[in-house]
Design a protein around this motif. Structure first.
Motif, PDB file in Angstrom:
ATOM      1  N   PRO A 163     -27.344   7.497 -20.877  1.00 27.23           N
ATOM      2  CA  PRO A 163     -26.468   8.508 -21.484  1.00 27.23           C
ATOM      3  C   PRO A 163     -27.203   9.789 -21.878  1.00 27.23           C
ATOM      4  O   PRO A 163     -26.574  10.823 -22.008  1.00 27.23           O
ATOM      5  N   SER A 164     -28.530   9.723 -22.032  1.00 27.35           N
ATOM      6  CA  SER A 164     -29.239  10.925 -22.496  1.00 27.35           C
ATOM      7  C   SER A 164     -29.707  11.808 -21.341  1.00 27.35           C
ATOM      8  O   SER A 164     -30.252  12.892 -21.577  1.00 27.35           O
ATOM      9  N   LEU A 165     -29.470  11.357 -20.115  1.00 28.82           N
ATOM     10  CA  LEU A 165     -30.010  12.059 -18.952  1.00 28.82           C
ATOM     11  C   LEU A 165     -29.620  13.538 -18.916  1.00 28.82           C
ATOM     12  O   LEU A 165     -28.440  13.883 -18.911  1.00 28.82           O
ATOM     13  N   GLY A 166     -30.619  14.393 -18.894  1.00 27.73           N
ATOM     14  CA  GLY A 166     -30.398  15.833 -18.738  1.00 27.73           C
ATOM     15  C   GLY A 166     -29.868  16.534 -19.972  1.00 27.73           C
ATOM     16  O   GLY A 166     -29.477  17.697 -19.899  1.00 27.73           O
ATOM     17  N   LEU A 167     -29.830  15.841 -21.125  1.00 32.02           N
ATOM     18  CA  LEU A 167     -29.253  16.460 -22.316  1.00 32.02           C
ATOM     19  C   LEU A 167     -30.346  16.953 -23.277  1.00 32.02           C
ATOM     20  O   LEU A 167     -31.429  16.370 -23.361  1.00 32.02           O
ATOM     21  N   ALA A 168     -30.010  18.027 -24.016  1.00 37.95           N
ATOM     22  CA  ALA A 168     -30.947  18.577 -24.996  1.00 37.95           C
ATOM     23  C   ALA A 168     -31.084  17.600 -26.175  1.00 37.95           C
ATOM     24  O   ALA A 168     -30.143  16.851 -26.477  1.00 37.95           O
ATOM     25  N   PRO A 169     -32.254  17.601 -26.846  1.00 37.51           N
ATOM     26  CA  PRO A 169     -32.525  16.635 -27.912  1.00 37.51           C
ATOM     27  C   PRO A 169     -31.439  16.534 -28.996  1.00 37.51           C
ATOM     28  O   PRO A 169     -31.082  15.435 -29.419  1.00 37.51           O
ATOM     29  N   LEU A 170     -30.872  17.675 -29.387  1.00 40.48           N
ATOM     30  CA  LEU A 170     -29.857  17.629 -30.454  1.00 40.48           C
ATOM     31  C   LEU A 170     -28.608  16.887 -29.998  1.00 40.48           C
ATOM     32  O   LEU A 170     -27.976  16.139 -30.749  1.00 40.48           O
ATOM     33  N   ILE A 171     -28.251  17.089 -28.740  1.00 39.11           N
ATOM     34  CA  ILE A 171     -27.074  16.417 -28.174  1.00 39.11           C
ATOM     35  C   ILE A 171     -27.366  14.923 -28.026  1.00 39.11           C
ATOM     36  O   ILE A 171     -26.499  14.082 -28.274  1.00 39.11           O
ATOM     37  N   VAL A 172     -28.600  14.610 -27.622  1.00 42.70           N
ATOM     38  CA  VAL A 172     -28.982  13.201 -27.487  1.00 42.70           C
ATOM     39  C   VAL A 172     -28.814  12.507 -28.852  1.00 42.70           C
ATOM     40  O   VAL A 172     -28.275  11.399 -28.937  1.00 42.70           O
ATOM     41  N   ALA A 173     -29.213  13.198 -29.898  1.00 47.01           N
ATOM     42  CA  ALA A 173     -29.073  12.619 -31.241  1.00 47.01           C
ATOM     43  C   ALA A 173     -27.603  12.352 -31.561  1.00 47.01           C
ATOM     44  O   ALA A 173     -27.251  11.302 -32.122  1.00 47.01           O
ATOM     45  N   ASP A 174     -26.737  13.286 -31.179  1.00 43.65           N
ATOM     46  CA  ASP A 174     -25.283  13.112 -31.401  1.00 43.65           C
ATOM     47  C   ASP A 174     -24.760  11.886 -30.663  1.00 43.65           C
ATOM     48  O   ASP A 174     -24.010  11.077 -31.207  1.00 43.65           O
ATOM     49  N   ILE A 175     -25.167  11.777 -29.397  1.00 44.36           N
ATOM     50  CA  ILE A 175     -24.682  10.674 -28.552  1.00 44.36           C
ATOM     51  C   ILE A 175     -25.160   9.330 -29.143  1.00 44.36           C
ATOM     52  O   ILE A 175     -24.388   8.372 -29.240  1.00 44.36           O
ATOM     53  N   PHE A 176     -26.399   9.288 -29.565  1.00 47.06           N
ATOM     54  CA  PHE A 176     -26.920   8.027 -30.107  1.00 47.06           C
ATOM     55  C   PHE A 176     -26.263   7.683 -31.450  1.00 47.06           C
ATOM     56  O   PHE A 176     -26.068   6.515 -31.768  1.00 47.06           O
ATOM     57  N   LYS A 177     -25.905   8.697 -32.205  1.00 40.73           N
ATOM     58  CA  LYS A 177     -25.203   8.433 -33.471  1.00 40.73           C
ATOM     59  C   LYS A 177     -23.857   7.766 -33.167  1.00 40.73           C
ATOM     60  O   LYS A 177     -23.447   6.808 -33.823  1.00 40.73           O
ATOM     61  N   ILE A 178     -23.205   8.261 -32.134  1.00 42.71           N
ATOM     62  CA  ILE A 178     -21.900   7.695 -31.760  1.00 42.71           C
ATOM     63  C   ILE A 178     -22.057   6.262 -31.243  1.00 42.71           C
ATOM     64  O   ILE A 178     -21.224   5.391 -31.529  1.00 42.71           O
ATOM     65  N   ILE A 179     -23.147   5.990 -30.542  1.00 41.01           N
ATOM     66  CA  ILE A 179     -23.380   4.621 -30.062  1.00 41.01           C
ATOM     67  C   ILE A 179     -23.486   3.675 -31.277  1.00 41.01           C
ATOM     68  O   ILE A 179     -22.934   2.577 -31.268  1.00 41.01           O
ATOM     69  N   GLY A 180     -24.142   4.138 -32.318  1.00 35.58           N
ATOM     70  CA  GLY A 180     -24.229   3.333 -33.544  1.00 35.58           C
ATOM     71  C   GLY A 180     -22.851   3.105 -34.161  1.00 35.58           C
ATOM     72  O   GLY A 180     -22.547   2.017 -34.663  1.00 35.58           O
ATOM     73  N   GLU A 181     -22.014   4.135 -34.102  1.00 31.29           N
ATOM     74  CA  GLU A 181     -20.653   3.999 -34.662  1.00 31.29           C
ATOM     75  C   GLU A 181     -19.816   2.993 -33.869  1.00 31.29           C
ATOM     76  O   GLU A 181     -18.964   2.309 -34.416  1.00 31.29           O
ATOM     77  N   LEU A 182     -20.084   2.913 -32.571  1.00 31.81           N
ATOM     78  CA  LEU A 182     -19.336   1.960 -31.732  1.00 31.81           C
ATOM     79  C   LEU A 182     -19.606   0.534 -32.202  1.00 31.81           C
ATOM     80  O   LEU A 182     -18.691  -0.283 -32.317  1.00 31.81           O
ATOM     81  N   ARG A 183     -20.886   0.239 -32.462  1.00 27.25           N
ATOM     82  CA  ARG A 183     -21.230  -1.106 -32.936  1.00 27.25           C
ATOM     83  C   ARG A 183     -20.480  -1.392 -34.230  1.00 27.25           C
ATOM     84  O   ARG A 183     -19.925  -2.473 -34.410  1.00 27.25           O
ATOM     85  N   ALA A 184     -20.440  -0.404 -35.111  1.00 27.20           N
ATOM     86  CA  ALA A 184     -19.750  -0.598 -36.387  1.00 27.20           C
ATOM     87  C   ALA A 184     -18.254  -0.841 -36.173  1.00 27.20           C
ATOM     88  O   ALA A 184     -17.592  -1.511 -36.965  1.00 27.20           O
TER      89      ALA A 184
END
Ligand code: ATP
Length: 244
Positions: A163-184
């Motif tokens: 999911p992080s492929l080709g994305l800027a670090p700040l966006i990667v952080a956003d995407i990973f935060k959402i992945i954590g929310e999915l587990r919740a």
């Protein structure tokens, strides 16, 4: 102990005569984020594609206790499995909303409205851009749309390929935060990532893949502390601009 949600056992996958994945076994439990880290060409995408039914495999894969051998891709989606592919595969000339709607093909119309609500709550940016054509979105927004589309089908296990492929670090952080929310929210995640640092930070457990086989697995924290993993996958990422 409760049975794993996904269980992959002794799975091998070949492209013609070339064996790309060799007898791997892996479990994902309910409410778990499991990551597979490894270099380019290790076999991660191949394994996800076989779990989804896109590629044939030798071995046994069960989902929620049911052997997937007899289920085609559509049946696997219906049983609660979903894959967000590495290249996102959106329909660029269709709007955000229409792309999302495609992910809801198997659920009744009445429930689709609820799915929209949930996806828009996770990704407010998609709501703002719901009439925009998918092809005009930024890379991060396209990744959000690909994830949102997969979530429209209300999966119990979401498989994410890079999911992080080709994305800027700040966006990667956003995407990973959402992945954590999915587990919740009760969605399990099987995450394939070359950004090993970010993946190990968010995952509960991890498998390290090299040349088609798992060479190591365990709790993500322990894997992060393994000297081989630090040398091969984390050292570079600390020094790079990958950020998180
Ligand atoms: P990447 O992040 O680059 O996708 P990966 O770990 O996901 O890496 P795979 O894409 O699964 O690796 O590739 C595993 C092996 O299978 C590689 O050696 C690759 O060259 C080979 N391979 C992948 N797709 C095919 C294909 N369609 N035909 C033949 N060989 C393939």
């Amino acid at each position: 102990m409760t049975a794993p949600l996904l269980s992959v056992s002794g799975t091998s996958i070949s492209y013609g005569k070339v064996e790309a994945v060799r007898s791997v076994s892996l479990d994902v439990n309910a409410n778990e984020i499991v990551t597979i880290v490894g270099a380019n060409g290790a076999g991660k995408t191949t394994l996800l594609n076989a779990i989804m039914g896109i590629l044939p495999q030798h071995g046994r894969i069960t989902f929620d206790g049911i052997d997937l051998a007899a289920l085609d891709i559509e049946d696997r989606v219906a049983s609660g499995l979903s894959l967000v592919p590495e290249h996102r595969e959106l329909f660029g000339t269709m709007s955000v909303e229409d792309n999302l709607l495609l992910g809801a093909f198997r659920i009744p119309k009445a429930t689709a409205a609820k799915s929209f609500e949930r996806v828009y709550a996770l990704f407010p940016r998609l709501k703002e851009r719901r009439t925009q054509l998918a092809g005009t979105l930024s890379g991060g927004e396209q990744q959000m749309l690909a994830m949102g589309r997969a979530l429209m089908g209300e999966p119990r296990l979401l498989m994410l390929d890079e999911p992080s492929l080709g994305l800027a670090p700040l966006i990667v952080a956003d995407i990973f935060k959402i992945i954590g929310e999915l587990r919740a929210a009760g969605v399990s995640v099987l995450l394939v990532e070359q950004n090993a640092k970010a993946a190990l930070q968010i995952a509960d457990r991890a498998y390290v893949m090299e040349l088609g086989a798992f060479i190591l697995d365990g709790p993500a924290q322990a894997i992060s502390a393994d000297q081989r993993v630090i040398a091969s996958y984390l050292g570079f990422q600390h020094a790079s601009a990958s950020g998180i």
